[in-house]
Design a protein around this motif. Structure first.
Motif, PDB file in Angstrom:
ATOM      1  N   ALA A 161      42.398  46.602  35.271  1.00  0.00           N
ATOM      2  CA  ALA A 161      41.154  46.531  36.627  1.00  0.00           C
ATOM      3  C   ALA A 161      40.192  46.911  36.271  1.00  0.00           C
ATOM      4  O   ALA A 161      38.465  46.659  36.892  1.00  0.00           O
ATOM      5  CB  ALA A 161      42.285  46.640  37.354  1.00  0.00           C
ATOM      6  N   TYR A 162      40.206  48.836  36.034  1.00  0.00           N
ATOM      7  CA  TYR A 162      38.530  49.709  36.466  1.00  0.00           C
ATOM      8  C   TYR A 162      37.547  48.948  35.736  1.00  0.00           C
ATOM      9  O   TYR A 162      36.429  48.970  35.384  1.00  0.00           O
ATOM     10  CB  TYR A 162      39.078  50.927  36.468  1.00  0.00           C
ATOM     11  N   HIS A 163      38.377  49.038  33.628  1.00  0.00           N
ATOM     12  CA  HIS A 163      37.201  48.606  33.338  1.00  0.00           C
ATOM     13  C   HIS A 163      36.365  47.310  33.126  1.00  0.00           C
ATOM     14  O   HIS A 163      35.139  47.217  32.760  1.00  0.00           O
ATOM     15  CB  HIS A 163      37.634  48.930  31.499  1.00  0.00           C
ATOM     16  N   ALA A 177      33.136  42.286  39.759  1.00  0.00           N
ATOM     17  CA  ALA A 177      33.070  43.019  39.451  1.00  0.00           C
ATOM     18  C   ALA A 177      34.235  43.914  41.074  1.00  0.00           C
ATOM     19  O   ALA A 177      35.233  44.966  40.544  1.00  0.00           O
ATOM     20  CB  ALA A 177      32.264  43.998  39.191  1.00  0.00           C
ATOM     21  N   ARG A 178      33.743  43.282  42.101  1.00  0.00           N
ATOM     22  CA  ARG A 178      33.982  43.759  43.443  1.00  0.00           C
ATOM     23  C   ARG A 178      35.365  43.762  43.596  1.00  0.00           C
ATOM     24  O   ARG A 178      35.967  44.818  44.034  1.00  0.00           O
ATOM     25  CB  ARG A 178      33.254  43.129  44.450  1.00  0.00           C
ATOM     26  N   ASN A 179      36.184  42.743  43.395  1.00  0.00           N
ATOM     27  CA  ASN A 179      37.291  41.986  42.905  1.00  0.00           C
ATOM     28  C   ASN A 179      38.462  43.050  42.496  1.00  0.00           C
ATOM     29  O   ASN A 179      39.215  42.815  42.746  1.00  0.00           O
ATOM     30  CB  ASN A 179      37.853  40.569  43.247  1.00  0.00           C
ATOM     31  N   ALA A 180      37.621  43.398  41.252  1.00  0.00           N
ATOM     32  CA  ALA A 180      38.695  43.375  40.575  1.00  0.00           C
ATOM     33  C   ALA A 180      38.513  45.656  40.234  1.00  0.00           C
ATOM     34  O   ALA A 180      39.649  45.982  40.729  1.00  0.00           O
ATOM     35  CB  ALA A 180      37.667  43.960  38.767  1.00  0.00           C
ATOM     36  N   LYS A 182      38.079  45.587  43.802  1.00  0.00           N
ATOM     37  CA  LYS A 182      39.500  46.244  45.018  1.00  0.00           C
ATOM     38  C   LYS A 182      40.686  46.252  43.876  1.00  0.00           C
ATOM     39  O   LYS A 182      41.868  46.840  44.686  1.00  0.00           O
ATOM     40  CB  LYS A 182      39.320  44.745  45.570  1.00  0.00           C
ATOM     41  N   LYS A 183      41.456  45.560  42.626  1.00  0.00           N
ATOM     42  CA  LYS A 183      41.923  45.582  42.728  1.00  0.00           C
ATOM     43  C   LYS A 183      42.846  46.846  41.725  1.00  0.00           C
ATOM     44  O   LYS A 183      43.978  47.423  41.742  1.00  0.00           O
ATOM     45  CB  LYS A 183      42.373  44.452  41.350  1.00  0.00           C
ATOM     46  N   ALA A 184      42.219  47.602  41.375  1.00  0.00           N
ATOM     47  CA  ALA A 184      42.125  48.401  40.408  1.00  0.00           C
ATOM     48  C   ALA A 184      42.362  49.958  41.866  1.00  0.00           C
ATOM     49  O   ALA A 184      43.570  50.632  41.388  1.00  0.00           O
ATOM     50  CB  ALA A 184      40.932  49.856  40.106  1.00  0.00           C
ATOM     51  N   TYR A 185      41.848  49.395  42.857  1.00  0.00           N
ATOM     52  CA  TYR A 185      41.951  50.163  43.862  1.00  0.00           C
ATOM     53  C   TYR A 185      43.281  50.075  45.008  1.00  0.00           C
ATOM     54  O   TYR A 185      44.688  50.860  44.941  1.00  0.00           O
ATOM     55  CB  TYR A 185      40.488  49.907  45.020  1.00  0.00           C
ATOM     56  N   ALA A 197      37.231  53.439  42.249  1.00  0.00           N
ATOM     57  CA  ALA A 197      37.746  52.209  42.636  1.00  0.00           C
ATOM     58  C   ALA A 197      37.229  51.538  44.007  1.00  0.00           C
ATOM     59  O   ALA A 197      36.075  50.428  44.081  1.00  0.00           O
ATOM     60  CB  ALA A 197      39.045  51.973  42.297  1.00  0.00           C
ATOM     61  N   LEU A 198      37.916  52.797  44.956  1.00  0.00           N
ATOM     62  CA  LEU A 198      37.466  52.519  46.262  1.00  0.00           C
ATOM     63  C   LEU A 198      36.030  52.408  47.079  1.00  0.00           C
ATOM     64  O   LEU A 198      35.428  51.502  47.363  1.00  0.00           O
ATOM     65  CB  LEU A 198      38.235  52.995  47.196  1.00  0.00           C
ATOM     66  N   PHE A 199      35.301  53.615  45.981  1.00  0.00           N
ATOM     67  CA  PHE A 199      33.877  53.652  46.160  1.00  0.00           C
ATOM     68  C   PHE A 199      33.237  52.618  45.834  1.00  0.00           C
ATOM     69  O   PHE A 199      32.407  52.188  46.315  1.00  0.00           O
ATOM     70  CB  PHE A 199      33.487  55.210  45.993  1.00  0.00           C
ATOM     71  N   ASN A 200      33.263  51.809  44.479  1.00  0.00           N
ATOM     72  CA  ASN A 200      32.658  51.030  43.785  1.00  0.00           C
ATOM     73  C   ASN A 200      32.959  50.107  44.822  1.00  0.00           C
ATOM     74  O   ASN A 200      31.858  49.043  45.084  1.00  0.00           O
ATOM     75  CB  ASN A 200      32.964  50.884  42.347  1.00  0.00           C
ATOM     76  N   TYR A 201      34.127  49.535  44.701  1.00  0.00           N
ATOM     77  CA  TYR A 201      34.347  48.389  46.025  1.00  0.00           C
ATOM     78  C   TYR A 201      32.920  47.944  47.363  1.00  0.00           C
ATOM     79  O   TYR A 201      32.896  47.105  47.509  1.00  0.00           O
ATOM     80  CB  TYR A 201      35.738  48.123  46.279  1.00  0.00           C
ATOM     81  N   ALA A 202      33.405  49.091  48.038  1.00  0.00           N
ATOM     82  CA  ALA A 202      33.117  50.321  49.396  1.00  0.00           C
ATOM     83  C   ALA A 202      31.276  48.916  48.619  1.00  0.00           C
ATOM     84  O   ALA A 202      30.562  48.879  49.673  1.00  0.00           O
ATOM     85  CB  ALA A 202      32.929  50.920  49.873  1.00  0.00           C
TER      86      ALA A 202
END
Length: 210
Positions: A161-163, A177-180, A182-185, A197-202
């Motif tokens: 999910a992260y990749h 990308a945001r949703n993916a 979030k999935k990794a988080y 993953a949380l940082f990139n989602y935010a």
């Protein structure tokens, strides 16, 4: 069983070859790889076992980390489809040997052929997806990573999910990308991946005005 096979394998007669094979296979299962390799190599030209043992020889070389020897051994096998019954699995071993030595471009042709076999495992799809990712073939990478993530919640799914999120970023699709991310988080297996993953989602949520 191995004690009895050992008594027969070096004797003349019709039972020598099968005894050699079963003795080598027992050594293989017991992780006595040097002894297993010695037995399998004796059967390379045997009419009954000659097309069976190449996979085991390649597998033992792979398990021992002898990637250069493996790649040298499998080239003539892969150029002759009739030389072995395990073309798909040998392609997988060759592809992963290149993969483990960081040769992602060289790995791809073998990994792509290995994906055509039945019963492809999630780990194999992750390796193929990562090789596509490193070769900037992002859509193909996403296809493989998606197959790893679906209905799974382990560390392999989280990494995929992260990749996958980074693939979407490289393709300019920030919302996917945001949703993916979030999935990794949400999967939360590896603390480092979870935090990043949380940082990139935010960050993406802010950029997209969510």
């Amino acid at each position: 069983a191995q004690v009895d096979f050992a008594k027969v394998k070096d004797q003349p007669g019709i039972y020598a070859a099968p005894s050699t094979y079963y003795n080598a296979h027992i050594n293989y299962v017991k992780r006595n790889y040097a002894a297993a390799l010695e037995g399998f190599e004796k059967l390379k030209d045997d009419p009954a076992f000659g097309k069976v043992v190449p996979y085991y020889i390649a597998q033992v070389q792979f398990l021992q980390g002898h990637y250069d020897a493996l790649l040298e051994y499998v080239q003539p096998l892969l150029s002759d489809p009739g030389s072995t019954k395990s073309q798909g699995d040998i392609n997988r071993l060759a592809g992963e040997a290149y993969f483990r030595t960081g040769q992602y471009k060289e790995a791809l042709p073998y990994l792509e052929k290995s994906l055509q076999r039945t019963g492809v495992e999630r780990g194999d799809r992750y390796i193929a997806g990562y090789a596509y990712y490193k070769n900037e073939e992002y859509q193909k990478a996403i296809t493989q990573f998606t197959a790893v993530v679906n209905n799974s919640a382990d560390s392999l799914a989280q990494l995929s999910a992260y990749h996958m999120a980074d693939c979407y970023l490289k393709m300019g699709n920030k919302n996917y990308a945001r949703n993916a991310f979030k999935k990794a988080y949400d999967l939360g297996n590896d603390p480092t991946v979870t935090e990043d993953a949380l940082f990139n989602y935010a960050k993406l949520a802010y950029e997209l005005s969510f």
